[in-house]
Design an enzyme around this catalytic site. Structure first.
Site, PDB file in Angstrom:
ATOM      1  N   HIS A  69      -8.212  -4.758  -0.975  1.00  0.00           N
ATOM      2  CA  HIS A  69      -6.844  -4.229  -0.047  1.00  0.00           C
ATOM      3  C   HIS A  69      -6.383  -4.290   1.088  1.00  0.00           C
ATOM      4  O   HIS A  69      -7.768  -4.670   1.656  1.00  0.00           O
ATOM      5  CB  HIS A  69      -7.227  -2.807  -0.231  1.00  0.00           C
ATOM      6  CG  HIS A  69      -5.668  -1.710  -0.549  1.00  0.00           C
ATOM      7  ND1 HIS A  69      -5.066  -1.874  -1.374  1.00  0.00           N
ATOM      8  CD2 HIS A  69      -5.678  -0.870   0.656  1.00  0.00           C
ATOM      9  CE1 HIS A  69      -4.391  -1.238  -1.340  1.00  0.00           C
ATOM     10  NE2 HIS A  69      -4.225  -0.764  -0.092  1.00  0.00           N
ATOM     11  N   ASP A 124      -9.031  -4.385  -5.317  1.00  0.00           N
ATOM     12  CA  ASP A 124      -8.763  -3.063  -4.792  1.00  0.00           C
ATOM     13  C   ASP A 124      -8.962  -2.376  -5.469  1.00  0.00           C
ATOM     14  O   ASP A 124      -8.554  -1.954  -6.951  1.00  0.00           O
ATOM     15  CB  ASP A 124      -7.437  -3.804  -5.206  1.00  0.00           C
ATOM     16  CG  ASP A 124      -6.618  -2.588  -4.334  1.00  0.00           C
ATOM     17  OD1 ASP A 124      -7.213  -1.505  -3.454  1.00  0.00           O
ATOM     18  OD2 ASP A 124      -6.037  -2.795  -4.085  1.00  0.00           O
ATOM     19  N   SER A 144       0.650  -1.200  -0.073  1.00  0.00           N
ATOM     20  CA  SER A 144       0.138   0.233  -0.028  1.00  0.00           C
ATOM     21  C   SER A 144       0.696   1.491   0.253  1.00  0.00           C
ATOM     22  O   SER A 144       1.293   1.480  -0.910  1.00  0.00           O
ATOM     23  CB  SER A 144      -0.868  -0.016   0.681  1.00  0.00           C
ATOM     24  OG  SER A 144      -2.208   0.688   1.217  1.00  0.00           O
TER      25      SER A 144
END
Ligand SMILES: *[C@@H]1O[C@H](CO)[C@@H](O)[C@H](O)[C@H]1NC(C)=O
Ligand SMILES: *[C@@H]1O[C@H](CO)[C@@H](O)[C@H](O)[C@H]1NC(C)=O
Length: 329
Positions: free
Chosen positions: A304, A274, A173
């Site tokens: 995610h 995501d 991320s």
């Protein structure tokens, strides 16, 4: 993705109720802790950000220790070493950047202590998990500078049992965003021993002014809201810039030519649920378009942050993929 509505997509997502509950709690608290005036309520975050101390007694087969690099900017790292590594045995070294939207979390956060421990024990590898500076208190380019500083430090002070010629820059991320920018900056530095053998970006956090199809279709999937990512970019990017700043939109309208950049072979993980996947796709195309070698692994059912949950099947596949990449270089 065309032809399927956002709500159809969301209802086709299968997740254990326990994970849904954790994600909802994370979402609510991180949402509540960011303020309209651009500051973060870090006290509120401690409700969900449980901290774990380092331990020289092995936990799940891995010992940990913390090293301070620069106290003036609270730059330190947690080192993960698998138990039973003998004195002459050198393992690949992973320099890890945690996620948290460039605003939250640290190497001592339980989820990241757990994840790095799993990587160290199961690959196996040594892991340096970096405590970089966070926004909004520290804006661009503070965390990128911190990342390069850590690489210089370990080049001069090799941690025990680490093979510096097999150094992998890894992050998820927001940490995936750091992987790109730290690796790019490190390419301009001559290290004594350290050699970057690969870059691994796990669902990296990139963005831009445009709203992509996946951001629109997947609005409302767990742990993500466009309002919050907009807020985080504003907190991180320099005053007066927009989300097309090259820190967010690496191959966007304001980016400079990177064809001459020294960039190692990279591995990028993506997930079907995501909302950031379209930005990640563009990033991979940008790398390829500049002649860089990139392998993309796309899990159709992954949300995610799937890798935080060892009980999800993609978490196991992910570890095998990492192992193949690291041990084939
Ligand atoms: C932002 O709001 C918080 C809480 O209301 C307050 O404590 C803080 O001083 C404010 N900061 C700025 C820079 O306005
Ligand atoms: C926080 O949650 C509220 C209610 O769900 C939503 O309206 C708001 O946009 C969220 N804010 C951010 C910054 O995500």
């Amino acid at each position: 993705m065309s032809g399927t509505s956002g709500s159809e997509l969301r209802t086709s997502l299968k997740l254990p109720w326990r994970i849904r509950f954790i994600l909802a709690a994370l979402n609510a608290i991180s949402n509540a802790s960011i303020r309209r005036n651009g500051t973060v309520n870090r006290c509120l975050m401690t409700l969900i950000d449980f901290k774990v101390p380092p331990s020289d007694k092995p936990v799940k087969g891995v010992t940990t220790s913390d090293t301070t690099v620069d106290p003036s900017r609270n730059l330190w790292f947690r080192y993960f070493l698998p138990r039973g590594t003998t004195s002459g045995e050198n393992l690949p070294i992973i320099v890890y950047f945690h996620g948290g939207s460039l605003v939250f979390l640290s190497p001592s956060s339980k989820s990241y202590d757990d994840l790095c421990r799993r990587l160290a024990g199961e690959l196996p590898a040594t892991v340096v998990s970096v405590n970089y500076r966070l926004a909004p208190e520290h804006k661009f380019p503070s965390p990128y500078e911190d990342g390069v500083e850590i690489l210089k430090f370990i080049d001069e002070n090799p941690p025990a049992n680490a093979d510096l010629t097999r150094c992998f820059i890894v992050g998820d991320s927001a940490g995936g965003n750091l992987v790109h920018h730290v690796t790019a900056r490190a390419g301009e530095h001559d290290f004594r021993n350290l050699k970057i053998a690969g870059a691994i970006l796990i669902q990296p956090f990139f963005g831009g002014e445009e709203r992509t199809e996946s951001e629109i279709q997947l609005a409302g999937t767990p742990l993500w809201s466009v309002e919050r990512t907009d807020w985080c970019w504003k907190a991180f990017l320099p005053e007066g810039s927009d989300r097309d700043h090259p820190a967010a939109n690496v191959f966007g309208p304001k980016s400079s030519d990177i064809s001459g950049l020294k960039f190692p072979k990279s591995l990028v993980f993506m997930g079907g649920f995501d909302p950031l996947r379209d930005w990640q796709k563009r990033y991979c195309e940008g790398l390829k378009g500049n002649g860089k070698e990139v392998k993309v692994v796309d899990y159709p059912n992954a949300i995610h942050s799937f890798y935080i949950f060892p009980q999800l099947p993609e978490s196991t596949l992910f570890l095998t993929e990492l192992q193949d990449f690291i041990y084939s270089q």
